[in-house]
Design a protein around this motif. Structure first.
Motif, PDB file in Angstrom:
ATOM      1  N   GLN A 100       0.838  -1.219   0.123  1.00  0.00           N
ATOM      2  CA  GLN A 100      -0.020   0.009   0.033  1.00  0.00           C
ATOM      3  C   GLN A 100       0.837   1.157  -0.020  1.00  0.00           C
ATOM      4  O   GLN A 100       1.946   1.263   0.616  1.00  0.00           O
ATOM      5  CB  GLN A 100      -0.932   0.158   1.344  1.00  0.00           C
ATOM      6  N   PHE A 101       0.290   2.296  -0.676  1.00  0.00           N
ATOM      7  CA  PHE A 101       1.094   3.432  -0.663  1.00  0.00           C
ATOM      8  C   PHE A 101       0.278   4.737  -0.805  1.00  0.00           C
ATOM      9  O   PHE A 101      -1.040   4.545  -1.117  1.00  0.00           O
ATOM     10  CB  PHE A 101       2.129   3.692  -1.897  1.00  0.00           C
ATOM     11  N   GLU A 102       1.027   5.890  -0.496  1.00  0.00           N
ATOM     12  CA  GLU A 102      -0.161   7.004  -0.449  1.00  0.00           C
ATOM     13  C   GLU A 102       0.162   7.963  -1.524  1.00  0.00           C
ATOM     14  O   GLU A 102       1.099   7.800  -2.380  1.00  0.00           O
ATOM     15  CB  GLU A 102       0.316   7.966   0.799  1.00  0.00           C
ATOM     16  N   THR A 103      -1.089   8.673  -2.283  1.00  0.00           N
ATOM     17  CA  THR A 103      -1.047   9.880  -3.277  1.00  0.00           C
ATOM     18  C   THR A 103      -1.911  10.523  -2.928  1.00  0.00           C
ATOM     19  O   THR A 103      -2.796  10.542  -1.941  1.00  0.00           O
ATOM     20  CB  THR A 103      -1.230   8.730  -4.530  1.00  0.00           C
ATOM     21  N   VAL A 104      -2.152  11.681  -3.789  1.00  0.00           N
ATOM     22  CA  VAL A 104      -3.032  12.808  -3.789  1.00  0.00           C
ATOM     23  C   VAL A 104      -3.721  12.840  -5.395  1.00  0.00           C
ATOM     24  O   VAL A 104      -2.924  12.905  -6.027  1.00  0.00           O
ATOM     25  CB  VAL A 104      -2.530  13.840  -3.177  1.00  0.00           C
ATOM     26  N   TYR A 105      -4.718  13.615  -5.058  1.00  0.00           N
ATOM     27  CA  TYR A 105      -5.301  13.841  -6.491  1.00  0.00           C
ATOM     28  C   TYR A 105      -6.038  15.138  -6.211  1.00  0.00           C
ATOM     29  O   TYR A 105      -6.363  15.743  -5.345  1.00  0.00           O
ATOM     30  CB  TYR A 105      -6.448  13.068  -6.840  1.00  0.00           C
ATOM     31  N   GLU A 106      -5.661  16.131  -7.268  1.00  0.00           N
ATOM     32  CA  GLU A 106      -6.158  17.438  -7.311  1.00  0.00           C
ATOM     33  C   GLU A 106      -7.960  17.303  -7.792  1.00  0.00           C
ATOM     34  O   GLU A 106      -8.061  16.958  -8.926  1.00  0.00           O
ATOM     35  CB  GLU A 106      -5.444  18.257  -8.304  1.00  0.00           C
ATOM     36  N   ILE A 107      -8.775  17.661  -6.811  1.00  0.00           N
ATOM     37  CA  ILE A 107     -10.129  17.518  -7.090  1.00  0.00           C
ATOM     38  C   ILE A 107     -10.771  18.613  -6.632  1.00  0.00           C
ATOM     39  O   ILE A 107     -10.844  19.045  -5.452  1.00  0.00           O
ATOM     40  CB  ILE A 107     -10.750  16.029  -6.416  1.00  0.00           C
ATOM     41  N   MET A 141      -9.035  21.005  -4.320  1.00  0.00           N
ATOM     42  CA  MET A 141      -8.540  20.186  -3.257  1.00  0.00           C
ATOM     43  C   MET A 141      -7.623  19.221  -3.306  1.00  0.00           C
ATOM     44  O   MET A 141      -7.602  18.685  -4.428  1.00  0.00           O
ATOM     45  CB  MET A 141      -9.742  19.957  -2.289  1.00  0.00           C
ATOM     46  N   GLN A 142      -6.689  19.154  -2.331  1.00  0.00           N
ATOM     47  CA  GLN A 142      -5.524  17.847  -2.438  1.00  0.00           C
ATOM     48  C   GLN A 142      -6.279  16.989  -1.716  1.00  0.00           C
ATOM     49  O   GLN A 142      -6.423  16.900  -0.558  1.00  0.00           O
ATOM     50  CB  GLN A 142      -4.230  18.454  -2.016  1.00  0.00           C
ATOM     51  N   LEU A 143      -6.557  15.821  -2.349  1.00  0.00           N
ATOM     52  CA  LEU A 143      -7.472  14.574  -1.684  1.00  0.00           C
ATOM     53  C   LEU A 143      -6.616  13.567  -1.502  1.00  0.00           C
ATOM     54  O   LEU A 143      -6.102  13.058  -2.590  1.00  0.00           O
ATOM     55  CB  LEU A 143      -8.877  14.373  -2.427  1.00  0.00           C
ATOM     56  N   ALA A 144      -6.400  13.084  -0.476  1.00  0.00           N
ATOM     57  CA  ALA A 144      -5.411  12.101  -0.245  1.00  0.00           C
ATOM     58  C   ALA A 144      -6.097  10.470  -0.514  1.00  0.00           C
ATOM     59  O   ALA A 144      -7.225  10.540  -0.311  1.00  0.00           O
ATOM     60  CB  ALA A 144      -5.045  12.182   1.403  1.00  0.00           C
ATOM     61  N   CYS A 145      -5.224   9.596  -1.018  1.00  0.00           N
ATOM     62  CA  CYS A 145      -5.657   8.410  -1.174  1.00  0.00           C
ATOM     63  C   CYS A 145      -4.741   7.339  -0.986  1.00  0.00           C
ATOM     64  O   CYS A 145      -3.493   7.669  -1.380  1.00  0.00           O
ATOM     65  CB  CYS A 145      -5.972   8.365  -2.791  1.00  0.00           C
ATOM     66  N   GLN A 146      -5.235   6.319  -0.251  1.00  0.00           N
ATOM     67  CA  GLN A 146      -4.393   4.916  -0.169  1.00  0.00           C
ATOM     68  C   GLN A 146      -4.556   3.923  -1.222  1.00  0.00           C
ATOM     69  O   GLN A 146      -5.727   3.732  -1.765  1.00  0.00           O
ATOM     70  CB  GLN A 146      -4.499   4.492   1.100  1.00  0.00           C
ATOM     71  N   ARG A 147      -3.518   3.740  -1.940  1.00  0.00           N
ATOM     72  CA  ARG A 147      -3.460   2.716  -3.211  1.00  0.00           C
ATOM     73  C   ARG A 147      -2.822   1.465  -3.037  1.00  0.00           C
ATOM     74  O   ARG A 147      -1.713   1.142  -2.134  1.00  0.00           O
ATOM     75  CB  ARG A 147      -2.836   3.451  -4.347  1.00  0.00           C
ATOM     76  N   TYR A 199     -20.258  14.849  -2.136  1.00  0.00           N
ATOM     77  CA  TYR A 199     -19.386  13.593  -1.991  1.00  0.00           C
ATOM     78  C   TYR A 199     -19.412  12.834  -3.252  1.00  0.00           C
ATOM     79  O   TYR A 199     -18.616  12.438  -3.758  1.00  0.00           O
ATOM     80  CB  TYR A 199     -19.732  12.861  -0.969  1.00  0.00           C
ATOM     81  N   VAL A 200     -20.780  13.100  -3.908  1.00  0.00           N
ATOM     82  CA  VAL A 200     -20.899  12.128  -5.201  1.00  0.00           C
ATOM     83  C   VAL A 200     -20.087  12.837  -6.301  1.00  0.00           C
ATOM     84  O   VAL A 200     -19.557  12.304  -7.121  1.00  0.00           O
ATOM     85  CB  VAL A 200     -22.327  12.267  -5.497  1.00  0.00           C
ATOM     86  N   ASP A 201     -20.327  14.165  -6.351  1.00  0.00           N
ATOM     87  CA  ASP A 201     -19.216  14.848  -7.295  1.00  0.00           C
ATOM     88  C   ASP A 201     -17.656  14.521  -7.105  1.00  0.00           C
ATOM     89  O   ASP A 201     -16.983  14.460  -8.007  1.00  0.00           O
ATOM     90  CB  ASP A 201     -19.715  16.498  -7.144  1.00  0.00           C
ATOM     91  N   ASP A 202     -17.239  14.747  -5.784  1.00  0.00           N
ATOM     92  CA  ASP A 202     -15.836  14.182  -5.485  1.00  0.00           C
ATOM     93  C   ASP A 202     -15.565  12.858  -5.982  1.00  0.00           C
ATOM     94  O   ASP A 202     -14.468  12.831  -6.754  1.00  0.00           O
ATOM     95  CB  ASP A 202     -15.714  14.269  -4.008  1.00  0.00           C
ATOM     96  N   VAL A 203     -16.517  12.082  -6.034  1.00  0.00           N
ATOM     97  CA  VAL A 203     -16.141  10.487  -6.421  1.00  0.00           C
ATOM     98  C   VAL A 203     -16.144  10.662  -7.910  1.00  0.00           C
ATOM     99  O   VAL A 203     -15.605   9.945  -8.679  1.00  0.00           O
ATOM    100  CB  VAL A 203     -17.193   9.402  -5.965  1.00  0.00           C
ATOM    101  N   TYR A 204     -17.262  11.323  -8.626  1.00  0.00           N
ATOM    102  CA  TYR A 204     -17.386  11.397  -9.974  1.00  0.00           C
ATOM    103  C   TYR A 204     -15.651  11.891 -10.725  1.00  0.00           C
ATOM    104  O   TYR A 204     -15.335  11.280 -11.464  1.00  0.00           O
ATOM    105  CB  TYR A 204     -18.239  12.340 -10.605  1.00  0.00           C
ATOM    106  N   ARG A 205     -15.344  13.059 -10.012  1.00  0.00           N
ATOM    107  CA  ARG A 205     -14.354  13.733 -10.620  1.00  0.00           C
ATOM    108  C   ARG A 205     -13.068  12.824 -10.305  1.00  0.00           C
ATOM    109  O   ARG A 205     -12.157  12.608 -11.103  1.00  0.00           O
ATOM    110  CB  ARG A 205     -14.008  14.991  -9.997  1.00  0.00           C
TER     111      ARG A 205
END
Length: 283
Positions: free
Chosen positions: A5-12, A15-21, A79-85
């Motif tokens: 597992q590792f960390e990344t971020v997405y610009e949405i 905002m910088q949204l953190a994500c574990q991958r 939150y639905v918009d965040d997921v779509y993006r």
């Protein structure tokens, strides 16, 4: 060999949204946590199912993700918009599996209703449909929300991490170990101890909720396969929701498991196996 597992971020949405991958040449799974939790909610299941291509998101205002701006509030539909993006960034032309817990499960429900062409299947742990408000209570709901926003929400500071864990356990039904796993991503050290990363505005009352009629229409539009996992000691709202709304879904399967509202953390190996079998048989 188990993938790491590792960390990344997405610009949405600015905002910088953190994500574990966990990366794999496999079906993509977007994991959506519950209110005031974070993506650590899925680490045990990710470990069990490391053959999937995982995107475990920290919603805005949670975990290591940015807060929404000062003028914004935390509406469920956003939150639905965040997921779509996020989906458009990582897999614009593929279908994905949505795995949600509690609020995250309800976000997955609404996303699948709006964008069925983007979803292979939904796995909802302790969450179905959405929270509703009686149509006659719309103005009362809005008034309560506006008045609640005027109340000062101070950032709490804890003297040590154990106090953080104990505070979470006081309002939850799980172990010290689970509380520590969740809260270590929701706090950071400060001069006087530990401060929460959670945006205080998360505790504001919602100014808008769907009516039951609208909720039913949402459920009717969920035609993708959906598995609801609910706990024998979980929220009654979930089992009641299955009974009330289950007949409106196009392809719904429900499974009862042992545990409380965070059953996927209490019994991660068992629930991971249920998910794996379901995905292999359905997708």
């Amino acid at each position: 060999m188990q993938k790491q597992q590792f960390e990344t971020v997405y610009e949405i949405n600015g905002m910088q949204l953190a994500c574990q991958r966990i990366t794999n040449q496999s079906v993509k799974v977007i994991a959506l946590h519950g209110w005031q939790d974070n993506s650590n909610s899925f680490l045990p299941i990710m470990s069990e199912l490391s053959h999937f291509d995982w995107y475990a998101l920290d919603f805005p205002g949670h975990g290591k993700s940015d807060w929404r701006n000062q003028q914004a509030h935390y509406y469920f539909i956003d939150y639905v918009d965040d997921v779509y993006r996020l989906k458009q960034l990582i897999a614009p032309n593929e279908q994905v599996i949505l795995l949600g817990h509690s609020m995250g499960a309800m976000v997955a429900n609404l996303f699948a209703a709006c964008f069925p062409e983007h979803v292979k299947a939904v796995v909802a742990v302790e969450g179905i449909a959405c929270v509703t408000t009686n149509e006659t209570d719309v103005t009362t709901q809005l008034k309560r929300a506006i008045l609640n926003r005027t109340e000062e929400k101070n950032m709490r500071v804890f003297k040590d991490f154990e106090q953080v864990v104990q505070a979470r356990m006081a309002v939850s039904d799980f172990s010290n170990e689970i509380a520590a796993l969740l809260m270590k991503r929701n706090v950071s050290p400060c001069a006087n101890g530990y401060k929460l990363h959670l945006d205080p505005k998360l505790k504001h009352h919602s100014g808008f909720r769907f009516s039951e009629t609208q909720c039913i229409e949402m459920c009717k539009r969920i035609t993708t396969p959906m598995l609801v996992i609910y706990a024998n000691k979980g929220y009654k709202l979930v089992s009641q929701g299955i009974e009330k709304y289950g007949k409106y879904f196009g392809n719904l399967t429900s499974v009862e498991v042992l545990g409380g509202h965070h059953c996927h953390l209490e019994h991660s190996a068992h629930i991971a196996n249920i998910i794996d079998v379901y995905v292999n048989e359905t997708v």
